[in-house]
Motif scaffolding. Structure first.
Motif, PDB file in Angstrom:
ATOM      1  N   ASP A 158      35.012  34.601  25.484  1.00 34.27           N
ATOM      2  CA  ASP A 158      34.864  36.036  25.647  1.00 34.27           C
ATOM      3  C   ASP A 158      35.212  36.405  27.076  1.00 34.27           C
ATOM      4  O   ASP A 158      34.750  35.749  28.015  1.00 34.27           O
ATOM      5  N   CYS A 159      36.006  37.443  27.287  1.00 33.61           N
ATOM      6  CA  CYS A 159      36.340  37.911  28.630  1.00 33.61           C
ATOM      7  C   CYS A 159      35.070  38.342  29.355  1.00 33.61           C
ATOM      8  O   CYS A 159      34.171  38.922  28.750  1.00 33.61           O
ATOM      9  N   VAL A 160      35.007  38.052  30.654  1.00 38.73           N
ATOM     10  CA  VAL A 160      33.845  38.441  31.460  1.00 38.73           C
ATOM     11  C   VAL A 160      34.273  39.508  32.458  1.00 38.73           C
ATOM     12  O   VAL A 160      35.060  39.242  33.377  1.00 38.73           O
ATOM     13  N   SER A 161      33.785  40.728  32.278  1.00 39.26           N
ATOM     14  CA  SER A 161      34.074  41.785  33.242  1.00 39.26           C
ATOM     15  C   SER A 161      32.929  41.866  34.253  1.00 39.26           C
ATOM     16  O   SER A 161      31.788  41.528  33.946  1.00 39.26           O
TER      17      SER A 161
ATOM     18  N   ASP B 143      38.159  42.489  35.950  1.00 48.75           N
ATOM     19  CA  ASP B 143      38.306  43.731  35.187  1.00 48.75           C
ATOM     20  C   ASP B 143      37.806  43.521  33.749  1.00 48.75           C
ATOM     21  O   ASP B 143      37.215  42.489  33.436  1.00 48.75           O
ATOM     22  N   ALA B 144      38.071  44.476  32.884  1.00 52.12           N
ATOM     23  CA  ALA B 144      37.592  44.419  31.497  1.00 52.12           C
ATOM     24  C   ALA B 144      38.150  43.229  30.722  1.00 52.12           C
ATOM     25  O   ALA B 144      37.582  42.809  29.718  1.00 52.12           O
ATOM     26  N   PHE B 145      39.264  42.664  31.190  1.00 54.03           N
ATOM     27  CA  PHE B 145      39.883  41.520  30.526  1.00 54.03           C
ATOM     28  C   PHE B 145      39.538  40.195  31.204  1.00 54.03           C
ATOM     29  O   PHE B 145      40.107  39.162  30.876  1.00 54.03           O
ATOM     30  N   GLY B 146      38.623  40.238  32.200  1.00 55.33           N
ATOM     31  CA  GLY B 146      38.235  39.035  32.915  1.00 55.33           C
ATOM     32  C   GLY B 146      39.239  38.615  33.978  1.00 55.33           C
ATOM     33  O   GLY B 146      39.121  37.545  34.560  1.00 55.33           O
ATOM     34  N   GLU B 147      40.229  39.456  34.240  1.00 55.82           N
ATOM     35  CA  GLU B 147      41.292  39.139  35.195  1.00 55.82           C
ATOM     36  C   GLU B 147      40.899  39.539  36.615  1.00 55.82           C
ATOM     37  O   GLU B 147      40.200  40.522  36.823  1.00 55.82           O
ATOM     38  N   TRP B 148      41.399  38.775  37.588  1.00 55.75           N
ATOM     39  CA  TRP B 148      41.193  39.104  38.997  1.00 55.75           C
ATOM     40  C   TRP B 148      42.417  38.643  39.786  1.00 55.75           C
ATOM     41  O   TRP B 148      43.185  37.797  39.339  1.00 55.75           O
ATOM     42  N   LYS B 149      42.574  39.226  40.993  1.00 53.94           N
ATOM     43  CA  LYS B 149      43.701  38.886  41.853  1.00 53.94           C
ATOM     44  C   LYS B 149      43.318  39.157  43.303  1.00 53.94           C
ATOM     45  O   LYS B 149      42.713  40.178  43.609  1.00 53.94           O
ATOM     46  N   ILE B 150      43.662  38.216  44.179  1.00 55.73           N
ATOM     47  CA  ILE B 150      43.477  38.394  45.617  1.00 55.73           C
ATOM     48  C   ILE B 150      44.837  38.130  46.255  1.00 55.73           C
ATOM     49  O   ILE B 150      45.431  37.072  46.035  1.00 55.73           O
ATOM     50  N   ASP B 151      45.336  39.100  47.025  1.00 57.49           N
ATOM     51  CA  ASP B 151      46.666  38.949  47.602  1.00 57.49           C
ATOM     52  C   ASP B 151      46.639  38.910  49.128  1.00 57.49           C
ATOM     53  O   ASP B 151      45.582  38.794  49.729  1.00 57.49           O
ATOM     54  N   ARG B 152      47.822  38.991  49.713  1.00 50.12           N
ATOM     55  CA  ARG B 152      48.029  38.903  51.162  1.00 50.12           C
ATOM     56  C   ARG B 152      47.676  37.521  51.718  1.00 50.12           C
ATOM     57  O   ARG B 152      47.110  37.403  52.801  1.00 50.12           O
ATOM     58  N   LEU B 153      47.997  36.490  50.950  1.00 52.61           N
ATOM     59  CA  LEU B 153      47.772  35.113  51.392  1.00 52.61           C
ATOM     60  C   LEU B 153      49.094  34.523  51.878  1.00 52.61           C
ATOM     61  O   LEU B 153      50.153  34.846  51.348  1.00 52.61           O
TER      62      LEU B 153
ATOM     63  N   GLU C 299      35.155  30.741  44.226  1.00 48.06           N
ATOM     64  CA  GLU C 299      33.900  30.663  43.478  1.00 48.06           C
ATOM     65  C   GLU C 299      33.712  31.961  42.709  1.00 48.06           C
ATOM     66  O   GLU C 299      33.857  33.045  43.260  1.00 48.06           O
ATOM     67  N   VAL C 300      33.408  31.806  41.418  1.00 48.32           N
ATOM     68  CA  VAL C 300      33.183  32.946  40.529  1.00 48.32           C
ATOM     69  C   VAL C 300      31.733  32.913  40.079  1.00 48.32           C
ATOM     70  O   VAL C 300      31.236  31.869  39.654  1.00 48.32           O
ATOM     71  N   THR C 301      31.061  34.071  40.161  1.00 50.18           N
ATOM     72  CA  THR C 301      29.673  34.177  39.736  1.00 50.18           C
ATOM     73  C   THR C 301      29.548  35.352  38.763  1.00 50.18           C
ATOM     74  O   THR C 301      29.993  36.460  39.072  1.00 50.18           O
ATOM     75  N   GLY C 302      28.950  35.082  37.604  1.00 50.00           N
ATOM     76  CA  GLY C 302      28.755  36.126  36.609  1.00 50.00           C
ATOM     77  C   GLY C 302      27.470  35.878  35.851  1.00 50.00           C
ATOM     78  O   GLY C 302      26.784  34.878  36.075  1.00 50.00           O
ATOM     79  N   PRO C 303      27.140  36.773  34.915  1.00 51.94           N
ATOM     80  CA  PRO C 303      25.894  36.637  34.164  1.00 51.94           C
ATOM     81  C   PRO C 303      25.826  35.356  33.327  1.00 51.94           C
ATOM     82  O   PRO C 303      24.737  34.864  33.039  1.00 51.94           O
ATOM     83  N   ALA C 304      26.984  34.800  32.969  1.00 54.92           N
ATOM     84  CA  ALA C 304      26.999  33.599  32.127  1.00 54.92           C
ATOM     85  C   ALA C 304      27.054  32.306  32.944  1.00 54.92           C
ATOM     86  O   ALA C 304      27.113  31.226  32.369  1.00 54.92           O
ATOM     87  N   GLY C 305      27.068  32.412  34.273  1.00 51.71           N
ATOM     88  CA  GLY C 305      27.094  31.203  35.091  1.00 51.71           C
ATOM     89  C   GLY C 305      28.067  31.277  36.249  1.00 51.71           C
ATOM     90  O   GLY C 305      28.389  32.359  36.726  1.00 51.71           O
ATOM     91  N   ARG C 306      28.555  30.091  36.651  1.00 47.43           N
ATOM     92  CA  ARG C 306      29.435  29.983  37.815  1.00 47.43           C
ATOM     93  C   ARG C 306      30.626  29.085  37.513  1.00 47.43           C
ATOM     94  O   ARG C 306      30.581  28.263  36.609  1.00 47.43           O
TER      95      ARG C 306
END
Length: 85
Positions: free
Chosen positions: A16-19, A38-48, A58-65
């Motif tokens: 299940d996607c995690v928003s 986002d609503a689809f569980g997607e993320w992006k960090i740029d300028r690297l 590291e990702v932290t959400g209600p279902a764990g890490r």
């Protein structure tokens, strides 16, 4: 360059996607970026910087890490599906 990924939680054998999960990116122990899935569980960090090394996400959400270390090559990197546990 950028780094991105998809965050999921496994419920009854189904991904299940995690928003709203918090994503923190560190390089050599220093925070260099943050994002929220986002609503689809997607993320992006740029300028690297291309060819930069020593990253830890590291990702932290209600279902764990979830966490993973990686280095960037000459191009942006998709880290794939990240299951929270």
């Amino acid at each position: 360059c950028f780094v991105s990924g998809s965050v999921v939680a496994v419920k009854n054998g189904v991904e299940d996607c995690v928003s709203g999960a918090e994503v923190t990116l560190k390089q050599d122990g220093r925070e260099v970026g943050r994002a929220t899935t986002d609503a689809f569980g997607e993320w992006k960090i740029d300028r690297l910087d291309p060819g930069s090394r020593g990253y830890h996400v590291e990702v932290t959400g209600p279902a764990g890490r979830f966490s993973r270390q990686f280095d960037l090559g000459a191009e942006s990197l998709y880290l794939g599906v990240m299951p929270l546990a």
